[in-house]
Design a protein around this motif. Structure first.
Motif, PDB file in Angstrom:
ATOM      1  N   VAL A 151       0.840  -1.208   0.000  1.00  0.00           N
ATOM      2  CA  VAL A 151       0.000   0.000   0.000  1.00  0.00           C
ATOM      3  C   VAL A 151       0.874   1.257   0.000  1.00  0.00           C
ATOM      4  O   VAL A 151       0.683   2.141  -0.853  1.00  0.00           O
ATOM      5  CB  VAL A 151      -1.005  -0.012   1.174  1.00  0.00           C
ATOM      6  CG1 VAL A 151      -1.780   1.285   1.240  1.00  0.00           C
ATOM      7  CG2 VAL A 151      -1.958  -1.205   1.038  1.00  0.00           C
ATOM      8  N   PRO A 152       1.876   1.377   0.896  1.00  0.00           N
ATOM      9  CA  PRO A 152       2.784   2.526   0.785  1.00  0.00           C
ATOM     10  C   PRO A 152       3.569   2.544  -0.528  1.00  0.00           C
ATOM     11  O   PRO A 152       3.882   3.614  -1.042  1.00  0.00           O
ATOM     12  CB  PRO A 152       3.732   2.360   1.979  1.00  0.00           C
ATOM     13  CG  PRO A 152       2.991   1.536   2.947  1.00  0.00           C
ATOM     14  CD  PRO A 152       2.102   0.646   2.143  1.00  0.00           C
ATOM     15  N   VAL A 153       3.863   1.380  -1.092  1.00  0.00           N
ATOM     16  CA  VAL A 153       4.547   1.336  -2.386  1.00  0.00           C
ATOM     17  C   VAL A 153       3.641   1.948  -3.454  1.00  0.00           C
ATOM     18  O   VAL A 153       4.095   2.729  -4.300  1.00  0.00           O
ATOM     19  CB  VAL A 153       4.953  -0.112  -2.759  1.00  0.00           C
ATOM     20  CG1 VAL A 153       5.436  -0.188  -4.200  1.00  0.00           C
ATOM     21  CG2 VAL A 153       6.024  -0.624  -1.815  1.00  0.00           C
ATOM     22  N   LEU A 154       2.369   1.623  -3.407  1.00  0.00           N
ATOM     23  CA  LEU A 154       1.404   2.225  -4.338  1.00  0.00           C
ATOM     24  C   LEU A 154       1.365   3.739  -4.164  1.00  0.00           C
ATOM     25  O   LEU A 154       1.415   4.480  -5.148  1.00  0.00           O
ATOM     26  CB  LEU A 154       0.015   1.623  -4.123  1.00  0.00           C
ATOM     27  CG  LEU A 154      -1.141   2.254  -4.914  1.00  0.00           C
ATOM     28  CD1 LEU A 154      -0.929   2.111  -6.409  1.00  0.00           C
ATOM     29  CD2 LEU A 154      -2.463   1.621  -4.490  1.00  0.00           C
ATOM     30  N   PHE A 155       1.309   4.207  -2.920  1.00  0.00           N
ATOM     31  CA  PHE A 155       1.315   5.653  -2.674  1.00  0.00           C
ATOM     32  C   PHE A 155       2.596   6.296  -3.199  1.00  0.00           C
ATOM     33  O   PHE A 155       2.558   7.371  -3.799  1.00  0.00           O
ATOM     34  CB  PHE A 155       1.165   5.965  -1.181  1.00  0.00           C
ATOM     35  CG  PHE A 155      -0.192   5.654  -0.618  1.00  0.00           C
ATOM     36  CD1 PHE A 155      -1.334   5.672  -1.409  1.00  0.00           C
ATOM     37  CD2 PHE A 155      -0.332   5.335   0.716  1.00  0.00           C
ATOM     38  CE1 PHE A 155      -2.580   5.377  -0.889  1.00  0.00           C
ATOM     39  CE2 PHE A 155      -1.587   5.049   1.253  1.00  0.00           C
ATOM     40  CZ  PHE A 155      -2.706   5.073   0.445  1.00  0.00           C
ATOM     41  N   GLY A 156       3.744   5.650  -2.958  1.00  0.00           N
ATOM     42  CA  GLY A 156       5.021   6.179  -3.445  1.00  0.00           C
ATOM     43  C   GLY A 156       5.059   6.267  -4.955  1.00  0.00           C
ATOM     44  O   GLY A 156       5.536   7.249  -5.524  1.00  0.00           O
ATOM     45  N   ALA A 157       4.528   5.251  -5.627  1.00  0.00           N
ATOM     46  CA  ALA A 157       4.518   5.252  -7.099  1.00  0.00           C
ATOM     47  C   ALA A 157       3.592   6.337  -7.643  1.00  0.00           C
ATOM     48  O   ALA A 157       3.939   7.041  -8.590  1.00  0.00           O
ATOM     49  CB  ALA A 157       4.097   3.880  -7.613  1.00  0.00           C
ATOM     50  N   VAL A 158       2.429   6.478  -7.035  1.00  0.00           N
ATOM     51  CA  VAL A 158       1.495   7.521  -7.485  1.00  0.00           C
ATOM     52  C   VAL A 158       2.141   8.899  -7.314  1.00  0.00           C
ATOM     53  O   VAL A 158       2.079   9.748  -8.206  1.00  0.00           O
ATOM     54  CB  VAL A 158       0.160   7.439  -6.728  1.00  0.00           C
ATOM     55  CG1 VAL A 158      -0.687   8.682  -6.941  1.00  0.00           C
ATOM     56  CG2 VAL A 158      -0.615   6.192  -7.152  1.00  0.00           C
ATOM     57  N   TYR A 159       2.804   9.106  -6.177  1.00  0.00           N
ATOM     58  CA  TYR A 159       3.437  10.401  -5.936  1.00  0.00           C
ATOM     59  C   TYR A 159       4.536  10.676  -6.962  1.00  0.00           C
ATOM     60  O   TYR A 159       4.584  11.764  -7.545  1.00  0.00           O
ATOM     61  CB  TYR A 159       4.014  10.453  -4.514  1.00  0.00           C
ATOM     62  CG  TYR A 159       4.603  11.795  -4.192  1.00  0.00           C
ATOM     63  CD1 TYR A 159       3.782  12.866  -3.836  1.00  0.00           C
ATOM     64  CD2 TYR A 159       5.970  12.019  -4.270  1.00  0.00           C
ATOM     65  CE1 TYR A 159       4.306  14.115  -3.584  1.00  0.00           C
ATOM     66  CE2 TYR A 159       6.509  13.266  -4.012  1.00  0.00           C
ATOM     67  CZ  TYR A 159       5.674  14.308  -3.665  1.00  0.00           C
ATOM     68  OH  TYR A 159       6.208  15.546  -3.418  1.00  0.00           O
ATOM     69  N   VAL A 160       5.406   9.705  -7.190  1.00  0.00           N
ATOM     70  CA  VAL A 160       6.529   9.909  -8.110  1.00  0.00           C
ATOM     71  C   VAL A 160       6.067  10.052  -9.550  1.00  0.00           C
ATOM     72  O   VAL A 160       6.553  10.916 -10.294  1.00  0.00           O
ATOM     73  CB  VAL A 160       7.545   8.752  -7.983  1.00  0.00           C
ATOM     74  CG1 VAL A 160       8.583   8.803  -9.096  1.00  0.00           C
ATOM     75  CG2 VAL A 160       8.226   8.800  -6.622  1.00  0.00           C
ATOM     76  N   LEU A 161       5.121   9.242  -9.974  1.00  0.00           N
ATOM     77  CA  LEU A 161       4.746   9.216 -11.381  1.00  0.00           C
ATOM     78  C   LEU A 161       3.672  10.220 -11.773  1.00  0.00           C
ATOM     79  O   LEU A 161       3.598  10.611 -12.940  1.00  0.00           O
ATOM     80  CB  LEU A 161       4.276   7.803 -11.769  1.00  0.00           C
ATOM     81  CG  LEU A 161       5.315   6.698 -11.612  1.00  0.00           C
ATOM     82  CD1 LEU A 161       4.697   5.349 -11.888  1.00  0.00           C
ATOM     83  CD2 LEU A 161       6.523   6.948 -12.495  1.00  0.00           C
ATOM     84  N   TYR A 162       2.848  10.639 -10.819  1.00  0.00           N
ATOM     85  CA  TYR A 162       1.698  11.475 -11.190  1.00  0.00           C
ATOM     86  C   TYR A 162       1.597  12.804 -10.454  1.00  0.00           C
ATOM     87  O   TYR A 162       0.783  13.639 -10.835  1.00  0.00           O
ATOM     88  CB  TYR A 162       0.394  10.677 -11.002  1.00  0.00           C
ATOM     89  CG  TYR A 162       0.354   9.458 -11.878  1.00  0.00           C
ATOM     90  CD1 TYR A 162       0.172   9.561 -13.245  1.00  0.00           C
ATOM     91  CD2 TYR A 162       0.552   8.196 -11.338  1.00  0.00           C
ATOM     92  CE1 TYR A 162       0.155   8.447 -14.056  1.00  0.00           C
ATOM     93  CE2 TYR A 162       0.540   7.065 -12.136  1.00  0.00           C
ATOM     94  CZ  TYR A 162       0.330   7.202 -13.501  1.00  0.00           C
ATOM     95  OH  TYR A 162       0.326   6.095 -14.301  1.00  0.00           O
ATOM     96  N   LEU A 163       2.363  13.013  -9.408  1.00  0.00           N
ATOM     97  CA  LEU A 163       2.244  14.283  -8.675  1.00  0.00           C
ATOM     98  C   LEU A 163       3.503  15.121  -8.808  1.00  0.00           C
ATOM     99  O   LEU A 163       4.536  14.716  -9.145  1.00  0.00           O
ATOM    100  CB  LEU A 163       1.938  14.020  -7.199  1.00  0.00           C
ATOM    101  CG  LEU A 163       0.645  13.249  -6.931  1.00  0.00           C
ATOM    102  CD1 LEU A 163       0.479  13.024  -5.452  1.00  0.00           C
ATOM    103  CD2 LEU A 163      -0.566  14.003  -7.466  1.00  0.00           C
TER     104      LEU A 163
END
Length: 163
Positions: A151-163
């Motif tokens: 779940v934190p990996v998903l959050f980290g990926a969303v932050y890096v790739l989309y924010l």
């Protein structure tokens, strides 16, 4: 976008069953091979192999301590196989920041936080003093709590790739 779908599926699997299936990881790794070959031709295989090896090398100590599971490392390898090494490092960093925040929030509401922090401190001191790697097996293992790092990996990926 495909990586995000794979990470969402991994998070759902991890929360439901406590692990990420090897089939999902294999799908991500196969995707990574194709992406790297498409972008870099034959040299893409070398980039792919290097990128999937980095998480294994960097996180092996945490695996030996039983702080991270093999599925967590495979998940980071899958990400590295699809993305660049810079994106992998950024996702790893933000994932661990998100995991730390989640663990901190959990400790705020946990009634046994003093004992858990004491045990963690003793474990770290023993590791520094002896230099011997022992599995981190807290005396609270009877609890049914499991931290789904995906779940934190998903959050980290969303932050890096989309924010």
């Amino acid at each position: 976008m495909l990586l995000l779908c794979l990470l969402v599926l991994a998070a759902v699997e991890d929360v439901r069953s406590g692990k990420v299936s090897n089939r999902l990881i294999a799908t991500g790794l196969m995707t990574g091979v194709f992406v790297q070959i498409y972008e870099r031709r034959v040299c893409g295989v070398y980039y792919f192999l290097g990128n999937i090896s980095i998480p294994v090398i960097l996180l092996y100590l945490l695996f030996q301590m039983r702080v991270l599971g093999a599925g967590d490392i495979k998940l980071f390898s899958m990400i590295g196989g699809i993305l660049t090494i810079q994106e992998l490092f950024a996702i790893m960093a933000y994932s661990f920041i998100a995991a730390g925040a989640g663990a901190g929030l959990y400790l705020v509401v946990d009634q046994q936080r003093r004992q858990k922090l004491y045990y963690a401190g003793r474990y770290l001191l023993d590791f520094v003093r002896t230099g011997k790697i022992e599995p981190y097996l807290p005396p609270f293992a009877s609890e049914s709590f499991s931290f789904a790092l995906s779940v934190p990996v998903l959050f980290g990926a969303v932050y890096v790739l989309y924010l």
